[in-house]
Design an enzyme around this catalytic site. Structure first.
Site, PDB file in Angstrom:
ATOM      1  N   THR A  73       0.763  -1.261   0.292  1.00  0.00           N
ATOM      2  CA  THR A  73       0.040  -0.099  -0.086  1.00  0.00           C
ATOM      3  C   THR A  73       0.959   1.118   0.078  1.00  0.00           C
ATOM      4  O   THR A  73       1.914   1.205   0.405  1.00  0.00           O
ATOM      5  CB  THR A  73      -1.037   0.022   1.430  1.00  0.00           C
ATOM      6  OG1 THR A  73      -1.595   1.288   1.248  1.00  0.00           O
ATOM      7  CG2 THR A  73      -0.204  -0.222   2.470  1.00  0.00           C
TER       8      THR A  73
ATOM      9  N   TYR B 195      -2.172   0.514   9.828  1.00  0.00           N
ATOM     10  CA  TYR B 195      -2.261  -0.273   8.732  1.00  0.00           C
ATOM     11  C   TYR B 195      -1.150  -0.128   7.882  1.00  0.00           C
ATOM     12  O   TYR B 195      -0.269  -1.190   7.249  1.00  0.00           O
ATOM     13  CB  TYR B 195      -3.341   0.290   7.873  1.00  0.00           C
ATOM     14  CG  TYR B 195      -3.633   0.061   6.532  1.00  0.00           C
ATOM     15  CD1 TYR B 195      -3.783  -1.492   6.119  1.00  0.00           C
ATOM     16  CD2 TYR B 195      -3.475   0.832   5.432  1.00  0.00           C
ATOM     17  CE1 TYR B 195      -3.983  -1.903   4.962  1.00  0.00           C
ATOM     18  CE2 TYR B 195      -3.512   0.453   4.327  1.00  0.00           C
ATOM     19  CZ  TYR B 195      -3.774  -0.883   3.789  1.00  0.00           C
ATOM     20  OH  TYR B 195      -3.947  -1.352   2.641  1.00  0.00           O
TER      21      TYR B 195
END
Length: 336
Positions: A123, A147
């Site tokens: 990501t 995250y």
């Protein structure tokens, strides 16, 4: 790639949003594909009937060993994981368990099973708040939420395990994934999704009464967050090309951004949804969410130079149109 070189692939999280598109892309191109998914956020209907689906956990070593043996798995595309940034801030230990700890277990099983190629769903959140925009792969990775850290830790594990055990890998750093299969075979189906275009399409089809705009005081042209939106089918195609590259050059691993290099603000996206639907979505202005950077746009030079990747759907209105088409199809599925 010749049929002889199309190795059996295990797709983790293959009943989820991005994973199901990768499964379709693999299947459409003639790759032998198998799915493992615990169906916590995925849906069995998203997996074609002729693709084996194992309901289970990617940390289940015995199950993985059986799948590897039954299907001769030689490559893994790893999509399974949790993806909601604000939730990661509220419940970091879940993210370090589900994203990092279970990825470690999967990598260990892959090493034991002799898996040769590993593609990881990483990501742009690993960059945190970049010092410059667009951001390239060599820029500092300084996540600002759990995250992003959970994904960065997995990138590091892959690098270390690859060096020690001889498999090669590709980490694809996604920017904002949106849209749906152009043939409406699958799309984003999770209830309570937080992705802007998904939320806006729910509002446009009457499933929500408004769309929240989180933060209007960023240092961007209109004060709202700017993101690089990539069509999920273009992203799935990038995975296939990355797998071919790993097979052709087993002596190298790759890390590449997946985006178009163009940023749109939240308000610009909502304007586009209004334009595509010929209606006006109600907008609620809210404070910033924890862990959200103001701008995150990719420099896609490396992927374009490394792979023969030619995006087909790099148009915001088309991304929205495909997302809307799926939202309506999803309503039909839910009514049955």
């Amino acid at each position: 790639m010749s049929e002889a070189n199309k190795v059996p692939v295990l797709v983790t999280g293959g009943a989820g949003y991005i994973g199901s598109h990768a499964v379709l892309a693999l299947r459409d191109a003639g790759w032998p594909v198998t799915v493992i998914d615990n169906l916590s956020t995925g849906f069995a209907f998203a997996v074609p009937e002729d693709v084996p689906l194992y309901r289970g956990d990617i940390a289940d070593a015995d199950l993985l060993e059986r799948i590897f043996a039954e299907h001769g798995i030689r490559a893994i595309m790893h999509f399974a994981g949790s993806v909601v940034v604000p939730e990661s801030v509220e419940n970091p230990l879940h993210y370090y368990d589900n994203n990092t700890g279970k990825s470690r277990a999967l990598i260990a099983a892959a090493v034991r099973g002799g898996v040769e190629h590993f593609i990881f769903s990483s990501t742009a959140a690993t960059y945190g708040t970049p010092d410059r925009s667009p951001v390239s792969e060599g820029d500092p990775q300084q996540p600002i939420n759990p995250y992003g850290w959970s994904k960065l830790m997995t990138e590091q594990m892959l690098a270390d395990a690859s060096a020690a055990h001889g498999f090669n890998y590709c980490a694809l750093r996604y920017f904002n994934v949106a849209g749906a299969d152009p043939r409406a075979r699958t799309g984003q189906s999770t209830a309570g999704a937080t992705h802007l275009i998904k939320v806006a399409c729910e509002a446009a089809t009457g499933k929500r009464d408004s769309v929240a705009v989180f933060g209007t005081d960023y240092e961007t042209p209109d004060g709202t967050g700017v993101r690089d939106y990539i069509h999920v089918s273009d992203l799935a195609n990038a995975h296939l090309l990355a797998l071919e590259a790993l097979i052709e050059r087993p002596d190298r691993s790759l890390t590449m951004n997946c985006g178009y290099g163009t940023g749109f603000s939240v308000l610009e996206v909502l304007d586009a949804v209004d334009r595509v639907t010929n209606q006006t979505i109600v907008r609620r202005l809210e404070p910033r969410r924890a862990g959200d950077p103001g701008e995150l746009v990719s420099d896609p030079s490396r992927i374009r130079e490394t792979l023969p990747w030619q995006p087909k759907y790099a148009d915001l209105d088309q991304i929205i149109a495909h997302a809307l088409q799926w939202e309506r199809r999803l309503s039909e599925l839910q009514e049955k």
